[in-house]
Design a protein around this motif. Structure first.
Motif, PDB file in Angstrom:
ATOM      1  N   THR A 114       2.523  19.094  16.727  1.00  0.00           N
ATOM      2  CA  THR A 114       1.788  18.646  15.856  1.00  0.00           C
ATOM      3  C   THR A 114       1.082  17.214  16.188  1.00  0.00           C
ATOM      4  OG1 THR A 114       3.513  18.918  14.307  1.00  0.00           O
ATOM      5  CG2 THR A 114       2.525  16.992  13.157  1.00  0.00           C
ATOM      6  N   TYR A 115      -0.381  16.854  15.157  1.00  0.00           N
ATOM      7  CA  TYR A 115      -1.361  16.519  16.288  1.00  0.00           C
ATOM      8  C   TYR A 115      -1.024  15.487  16.308  1.00  0.00           C
ATOM      9  CZ  TYR A 115      -6.132  14.552  16.835  1.00  0.00           C
ATOM     10  OH  TYR A 115      -7.089  13.370  17.096  1.00  0.00           O
ATOM     11  N   CYS A 116      -0.557  14.102  17.112  1.00  0.00           N
ATOM     12  CA  CYS A 116      -0.322  12.834  17.808  1.00  0.00           C
ATOM     13  C   CYS A 116      -0.266  12.173  16.703  1.00  0.00           C
ATOM     14  CB  CYS A 116      -0.545  12.780  19.711  1.00  0.00           C
ATOM     15  SG  CYS A 116      -1.935  13.433  19.231  1.00  0.00           S
ATOM     16  N   ILE A 117      -1.412  12.256  16.264  1.00  0.00           N
ATOM     17  CA  ILE A 117      -1.785  10.719  15.087  1.00  0.00           C
ATOM     18  C   ILE A 117      -0.720  10.514  14.085  1.00  0.00           C
ATOM     19  CG2 ILE A 117      -3.521  10.175  14.227  1.00  0.00           C
ATOM     20  CD1 ILE A 117      -4.321   9.331  16.383  1.00  0.00           C
ATOM     21  N   ASP A 118      -0.817  11.932  13.601  1.00  0.00           N
ATOM     22  CA  ASP A 118      -0.079  12.420  12.480  1.00  0.00           C
ATOM     23  C   ASP A 118       2.171  11.663  12.629  1.00  0.00           C
ATOM     24  OD1 ASP A 118      -2.042  13.037  10.957  1.00  0.00           O
ATOM     25  OD2 ASP A 118      -1.643  14.937  10.969  1.00  0.00           O
ATOM     26  N   ILE A 119       1.888  12.191  13.808  1.00  0.00           N
ATOM     27  CA  ILE A 119       3.585  11.752  14.538  1.00  0.00           C
ATOM     28  C   ILE A 119       3.455  10.891  14.782  1.00  0.00           C
ATOM     29  CG2 ILE A 119       5.288  11.937  16.629  1.00  0.00           C
ATOM     30  CD1 ILE A 119       3.765  14.602  17.308  1.00  0.00           C
ATOM     31  N   ILE A 120       2.607   9.271  15.016  1.00  0.00           N
ATOM     32  CA  ILE A 120       2.729   8.324  15.107  1.00  0.00           C
ATOM     33  C   ILE A 120       2.466   6.945  13.705  1.00  0.00           C
ATOM     34  CG2 ILE A 120       1.414   6.085  15.645  1.00  0.00           C
ATOM     35  CD1 ILE A 120       0.626   7.699  18.290  1.00  0.00           C
ATOM     36  N   THR A 121       2.322   7.905  12.861  1.00  0.00           N
ATOM     37  CA  THR A 121       2.270   7.828  11.317  1.00  0.00           C
ATOM     38  C   THR A 121       3.813   7.605  11.036  1.00  0.00           C
ATOM     39  OG1 THR A 121       0.312   8.488  11.475  1.00  0.00           O
ATOM     40  CG2 THR A 121       1.340   8.076   9.601  1.00  0.00           C
ATOM     41  N   GLN A 122       4.593   8.533  11.381  1.00  0.00           N
ATOM     42  CA  GLN A 122       5.552   8.741  11.192  1.00  0.00           C
ATOM     43  C   GLN A 122       6.833   8.111  11.674  1.00  0.00           C
ATOM     44  OE1 GLN A 122       6.533  10.572   8.480  1.00  0.00           O
ATOM     45  NE2 GLN A 122       8.306  10.673   8.309  1.00  0.00           N
ATOM     46  N   THR A 123       6.584   8.424  13.034  1.00  0.00           N
ATOM     47  CA  THR A 123       7.440   7.223  14.492  1.00  0.00           C
ATOM     48  C   THR A 123       7.177   5.400  13.193  1.00  0.00           C
ATOM     49  OG1 THR A 123       5.858   6.710  15.564  1.00  0.00           O
ATOM     50  CG2 THR A 123       6.905   7.831  16.008  1.00  0.00           C
ATOM     51  N   SER A 124       5.651   5.139  13.139  1.00  0.00           N
ATOM     52  CA  SER A 124       5.728   3.772  11.834  1.00  0.00           C
ATOM     53  C   SER A 124       6.155   3.902  11.107  1.00  0.00           C
ATOM     54  CB  SER A 124       4.257   4.182  11.944  1.00  0.00           C
ATOM     55  OG  SER A 124       3.731   2.714  11.847  1.00  0.00           O
ATOM     56  N   ALA A 125       6.668   4.905  10.014  1.00  0.00           N
ATOM     57  CA  ALA A 125       6.645   4.708   9.264  1.00  0.00           C
ATOM     58  C   ALA A 125       8.381   4.537   8.934  1.00  0.00           C
ATOM     59  CB  ALA A 125       6.882   5.823   8.066  1.00  0.00           C
ATOM     60  N   VAL A 126       8.804   5.106   9.759  1.00  0.00           N
ATOM     61  CA  VAL A 126      10.594   4.846  10.211  1.00  0.00           C
ATOM     62  C   VAL A 126      10.888   3.553  10.955  1.00  0.00           C
ATOM     63  CG1 VAL A 126      12.160   5.882  11.949  1.00  0.00           C
ATOM     64  CG2 VAL A 126      10.966   7.024  10.481  1.00  0.00           C
ATOM     65  N   LYS A 127       9.934   3.217  11.890  1.00  0.00           N
ATOM     66  CA  LYS A 127      10.263   1.473  11.772  1.00  0.00           C
ATOM     67  C   LYS A 127      10.144   0.799  10.786  1.00  0.00           C
ATOM     68  CE  LYS A 127       7.529   1.477  14.891  1.00  0.00           C
ATOM     69  NZ  LYS A 127       6.638   0.654  16.586  1.00  0.00           N
ATOM     70  N   GLN A 128       9.201   1.140   9.605  1.00  0.00           N
ATOM     71  CA  GLN A 128       9.197   0.196   8.711  1.00  0.00           C
ATOM     72  C   GLN A 128      10.467   0.375   7.711  1.00  0.00           C
ATOM     73  OE1 GLN A 128       6.276  -2.143   7.534  1.00  0.00           O
ATOM     74  NE2 GLN A 128       8.024  -1.758   6.362  1.00  0.00           N
ATOM     75  N   GLY A 129      11.051   1.687   7.905  1.00  0.00           N
ATOM     76  CA  GLY A 129      12.022   1.941   7.670  1.00  0.00           C
ATOM     77  C   GLY A 129      12.926   0.607   7.279  1.00  0.00           C
ATOM     78  N   LEU A 130      12.700   1.239   9.054  1.00  0.00           N
ATOM     79  CA  LEU A 130      14.261   0.349   9.673  1.00  0.00           C
ATOM     80  C   LEU A 130      13.915  -1.274   9.685  1.00  0.00           C
ATOM     81  CD1 LEU A 130      14.520   2.487  13.089  1.00  0.00           C
ATOM     82  CD2 LEU A 130      16.530   1.740  11.485  1.00  0.00           C
ATOM     83  N   SER A 131      13.046  -1.689   9.546  1.00  0.00           N
ATOM     84  CA  SER A 131      12.804  -3.154   9.480  1.00  0.00           C
ATOM     85  C   SER A 131      12.762  -3.475   7.293  1.00  0.00           C
ATOM     86  CB  SER A 131      10.539  -3.186   9.135  1.00  0.00           C
ATOM     87  OG  SER A 131      10.612  -3.250  10.661  1.00  0.00           O
TER      88      SER A 131
END
Lengths: 91, 91, 91, 91
Positions: free
Chosen positions: B34-51
């Motif tokens: 998957t395009y890396c920018i899309d993956i980083i968008t998703q890792t960021s969403a997971v971090k937000q969820g953990l926050s």
């Protein structure tokens, strides 16, 4: 476009598997009434682990996709995408 | 000490299960190039969820543990622990 | 190398002047025993203002320096520097 | 309510004066076309300095205001305010 070489790809997937296990561990900690400060210390470690994955992904993105984009004249696209993940970094 | 009522406990565990699924999804994204920018968008969403989970945990910590600690004279302990998670927040 | 056009340069200096005034304002707030929560709200606004300046600087860096570096074969340098500021973002 | 003792108050004001000077220095850097990566490194240092001030303010807030609030039954207010600055921390 394949921007991750096989070694980095395996490394990232391995790390994500570990992080998945840590998120599962968090559920057990909450279920077992673990002291909240210890749980937050652990959620923070998972976020740090995800940030490390992001650093690795961005390094590959810069070395492959951005070089390719700039060489083929897609400067605005390259710029916009890197700025996007840069702004996300704060989350 | 039980500082989470059953409703918040279930809510947090449910959210962590979702986040676990998202981390598993990240592995598939990486595996599928998957395009890396899309993956980083998703890792960021997971971090937000953990926050968000952290916010909920801290709210309970403040309303239960900190009140208890201060009422029983453990002011330094209460202070030190809240400062610890506050400093972690930046990660 | 001049990477900021005159308009962006003036805009950034103007914003930094405002932020300087806000940091001076913070000293007055502390001196006047303003409620600490209100002071932290204001330090946070200054940090946000600095982050906005960083976004503007990075946008210019990507559009000028990085394009120039990549076109002239300095890929490792371009990559290393963008990763550096990306990692700083977390602070 | 006076929640900062004179020593911490002087220390915080001294630090803020230094940070004010650093923000003024940033304007000169931009005016002199300093390399953008070096400017962002410096904006990041200023943000870190502001975060250190916040840590000091919160430590005092917890040790004075929060103890007072909880002892006098203002638990919801204490809780709400600490959560507010905790959420700001991410900025």
């Amino acid at each position: 476009m394949k921007y991750l070489d096989d070694r980095d790809k395996s490394k990232i997937i391995r790390r994500l598997k570990l992080l998945e296990g840590q998120v599962r561990g968090l559920q057990k900690m909450v279920d077992a009434d673990t002291y909240c400060i210890d749980i937050i210390t652990q959620t923070s470690a998972v976020k740090q682990g995800l940030s490390n994955v992001e650093d690795l992904l961005l390094a590959n993105h810069l070395g492959h996709c951005v070089v390719h984009q700039i060489s083929s004249g897609q400067i605005e696209k390259a710029k916009k995408e890197v700025l996007t993940v840069y702004k996300l970094k704060r989350k």
